[in-house]
Design an enzyme around this catalytic site. Structure first.
Site, short mmCIF file in Angstrom:
data_model
loop_
_atom_site.label_atom_id
_atom_site.label_comp_id
_atom_site.label_asym_id
_atom_site.label_seq_id
_atom_site.Cartn_x
_atom_site.Cartn_y
_atom_site.Cartn_z
N CYS A 163 30.32 55.02 45.86
CA CYS A 163 31.31 56.08 46.08
C CYS A 163 30.80 57.40 45.49
O CYS A 163 29.88 58.00 46.04
CB CYS A 163 32.66 55.68 45.51
SG CYS A 163 34.03 56.70 46.11
N HIS B 39 33.08 50.69 48.83
CA HIS B 39 33.11 49.98 47.55
C HIS B 39 32.76 48.50 47.79
O HIS B 39 33.64 47.72 48.15
CB HIS B 39 34.49 50.08 46.92
CG HIS B 39 34.79 51.41 46.32
ND1 HIS B 39 34.59 51.68 44.98
CD2 HIS B 39 35.25 52.55 46.88
CE1 HIS B 39 34.92 52.94 44.74
NE2 HIS B 39 35.32 53.49 45.87
N GLU C 125 32.28 46.23 45.63
CA GLU C 125 33.01 45.38 44.68
C GLU C 125 34.46 45.18 45.10
O GLU C 125 35.16 44.35 44.53
CB GLU C 125 32.94 46.00 43.27
CG GLU C 125 33.91 47.12 42.99
CD GLU C 125 33.53 48.48 43.59
OE1 GLU C 125 34.21 49.47 43.27
OE2 GLU C 125 32.57 48.54 44.39
N ASP D 35 56.09 41.22 42.94
CA ASP D 35 57.02 41.79 41.97
C ASP D 35 56.97 40.95 40.71
O ASP D 35 57.32 39.76 40.73
CB ASP D 35 58.45 41.80 42.54
CG ASP D 35 58.59 42.77 43.71
OD1 ASP D 35 57.73 43.66 43.84
OD2 ASP D 35 59.55 42.63 44.47
N ASP E 142 61.82 54.54 46.96
CA ASP E 142 62.85 53.52 47.15
C ASP E 142 64.15 54.18 47.63
O ASP E 142 65.06 54.43 46.84
CB ASP E 142 63.13 52.79 45.84
CG ASP E 142 61.93 52.03 45.31
OD1 ASP E 142 61.17 51.49 46.14
OD2 ASP E 142 61.74 51.99 44.08
#
Length: 587
Positions: free
Chosen positions: A89, A212, A214, A261, A428
């Site tokens: 990157c 990337h 990884e 969550d 939200d």
């Protein structure tokens, strides 16, 4: 991934202190290679191989390289191209002559100041994608077209999935254009919505990628493996030019994100749960009455579940710490340990949300900035942080101050150091139904805040047949409503430096009736940054529907995957059947 033979080379990691470098460490050590940190320029000349995982902003990277004397040592190391180097990157972008990301002072280079100089190893300037023509940043899985045959790519199949080859993960706003001056360097190129750019380079033993590895699953690990084995056996510099097909292009595929969550249950254990319109507790049916206050729904252990989703082909995983507004993140060791453990075995992007804000530790009296909180998450293994309540408050301040950027909000401070691609805004909202567009009330916060009225489809009208609504934002996990709409928050967040929107809907959460298409379309049309659709998925066709009808770049689900009602592979096969490209190669 490791083999039993001792490795012949030791990897020297140039970690300048920004972003998630833990995943690069884990990728290298998972392949069995010993690793040492470069802590002084004097270590650079004698290194067997240097890996430079640059993460964040170009200005931050070059500032650290210069202040610590690494820039001169790196230029000398790279001068003849005979010493092994892998840049990732920013580790690739800094090889170029300059970047228009900032000028010397760190301000955006808009033509007035000279672009900030890089290491000058590769001719050319790094420039920004045109956000009037495409969503910026470029986030997600895309393919590559090879310009050279390289031993570093010995384990990759360029014909795996048509023109795309094996997809790899990108997250960047700036790119290196192809040009006459750098054409001998180009290892692969990639297309992002009509714009071709250099996606990896190689000349001699110097290799670098815009993507990337990884974070690119098994494909990325195979790239790192091929690179390091080529260093070991001395074949890295053996490249062969390939015929270049100018008509070959790649495609950014749609992402499937799985959300976990996470919160403590009543016994104090960290578990994955799932809410029904944000209520995560089971119904209490004792005494014949449903109180809704039973135990916390326990769907499994965070790392075990996330590892399963990685193996099943999730494109990204989001850990959402849903009770973090009650405590500080710095002391939240269990959640940090979840990230640290997950990054050892999961090599796709990890987002973490919850508690990304400034706060005071009541015991010590010390104040932690939002940047410090985010930095702790990044060092633990997160690639992106998701800001919720704090983003709503920042948007309110932005409008009430007549669109003033203070440079002090969590969005601004984090994106300044780590780049806009590291900042996700989680919104939200809930519907406020209207009998007509003219009945929308003015905001009590500021005349600069206008509530956007959205027309609802016939199947989703209000309880009294209302055809219109505005989407009111909430904070504190949906517990407190604010007088600002989702579209206004999204636009302010983009202006302040966010790189992506995670768009939820309380009304649809846990209902399994599909995403709120009206909301997704409204926000997607209001911002140029990518949008992740969330809340409401119940079957694979809901993903096809949201991608077809709203143009979002990614879609997220939780409950249906946790309960194994639908498999990730089922969703991706459905997309492919309907002409929507997905990453179908598993992890």
């Amino acid at each position: 991934m490791t083999d039993s033979l001792p490795k012949k080379v030791t990897v020297s990691l140039l970690d300048y202190g920004a972003g998630n470098v833990r995943s690069v460490r884990n990728a290298i050590t998972s392949l069995g290679y010993p690793l040492v940190d470069i802590t002084s320029p004097s270590q650079i000349p004698s290194a067997d191989v240097i890996v430079f995982p640059g993460v964040g902003s170009f200005h931050s990277a070059m500032q650290v390289l210069r202040s610590r004397g690494y820039d001169s040592a790196l230029k000398e190391y790279l001068k003849n191209g005979d010493k092994p180097y892998l840049g990732i990157c920013l580790g690739m972008q800094t090889l170029f002559e300059s970047s228009e990301e900032t000028d010397e002072s760190g301000h955006r280079c808009d033509g007035d100041g000279a672009p900030l100089e890089g290491l000058g190893v590769i001719p050319g300037k790094v420039v920004k994608f045109d956000e009037t023509k495409r969503s910026v940043p470029h986030i997600g899985w895309n393919g590559t077209v090879r310009h050279q045959q390289s031993r570093a790519m010995r384990y990759l199949d360029e014909h795996a999935h048509g023109e795309n080859g094996e997809e790899v993960y990108f997250v960047h706003s700036y790119y290196a254009p192809l040009g006459e001056g750098n054409k001998e360097w180009v290892l692969t190129r990639t297309t992002y919505e009509g714009q071709e750019f250099v996606s990896s380079v190689q000349r001699g033993c110097v290799v670098a990628t815009q993507f990337h590895p990884e974070k690119s699953g098994v494909t990325g690990l195979n790239f790192i493996k091929g690179f390091l084995e080529s260093v070991e056996d001395g074949t890295l510099a053996q490249t062969t030019p390939l015929p270049v097909n100018p008509t070959a292009h790649t495609t950014l595929v749609k992402r499937i994100v799985v959300a976990l969550d996470v919160r403590s249950n009543d016994q104090g254990d960290l578990v994955v749960t799932k809410g029904d319109q944000y209520d995560v507790r089971e119904s209490d049916e004792s005494n014949g009455a449903s109180t809704g206050r039973g135990g916390v729904r326990n769907l499994g252990k965070p790392v075990a579940l996330a590892s399963r989703y990685y193996r099943e082909g999730a494109d990204e995983i989001a850990f959402l710490n849903i009770t973090s507004f009650r405590q500080g993140v710095i002391e939240d060791m269990p959640m940090l340990q979840v990230l640290e453990e997950a990054s050892k075995c999961i090599f796709v992007p990890l987002t973490v949300g919850g508690g990304i804000r400034s706060y005071e530790d009541k015991e010590s009296g010390r104040t932690y900035s939002a940047l410090e909180v985010a930095s702790r998450y990044f060092r633990a293994g997160a690639d992106k942080v998701s800001i919720g309540s704090d983003a709503v408050h920042a948007a309110e301040d932005y409008y009430t101050s007549n669109h003033t950027k203070t440079g002090k909000t969590s969005i601004e401070t984090i994106s300044q150091v780590y780049g806009v691609q590291a900042v996700v805004i989680s919104i939200d909202p809930k519907r406020v139904y209207l009998s007509s567009p003219s009945s929308v009330p003015p905001s009590s916060l500021s005349p600069n805040i206008q509530h956007t009225v959205v027309t609802l489809p016939p199947s989703q009208t209000g309880p009294n047949g209302e055809q219109y609504c505005w989407y009111q934002c909430t904070v504190k996990g949906g517990r407190e409503s604010r007088d600002i709409c989702a579209i206004s928050v999204a636009k302010a967040a983009e202006a302040l430096g966010a790189g992506e929107i995670m768009l939820n809907c309380i009304d649809m959460d846990g209902q399994c009736n599909g995403f709120d298409l009206a909301l997704m379309k409204a926000v997607r049309g209001a911002v140029s940054i990518p949008v992740i659709a969330s809340s409401g998925a119940g079957n694979e066709d809901h993903f096809r529907e949201v991608f077809d009808e709203t143009g979002v770049q990614a879609a997220l689900a939780a409950g249906m995957f946790h309960r194994k009602e639908v498999e990730i592979a089922d969703v991706k096969r459905c997309l492919e059947r309907n002409g929507i490209k997905a990453r179908i190669s598993g992890n």
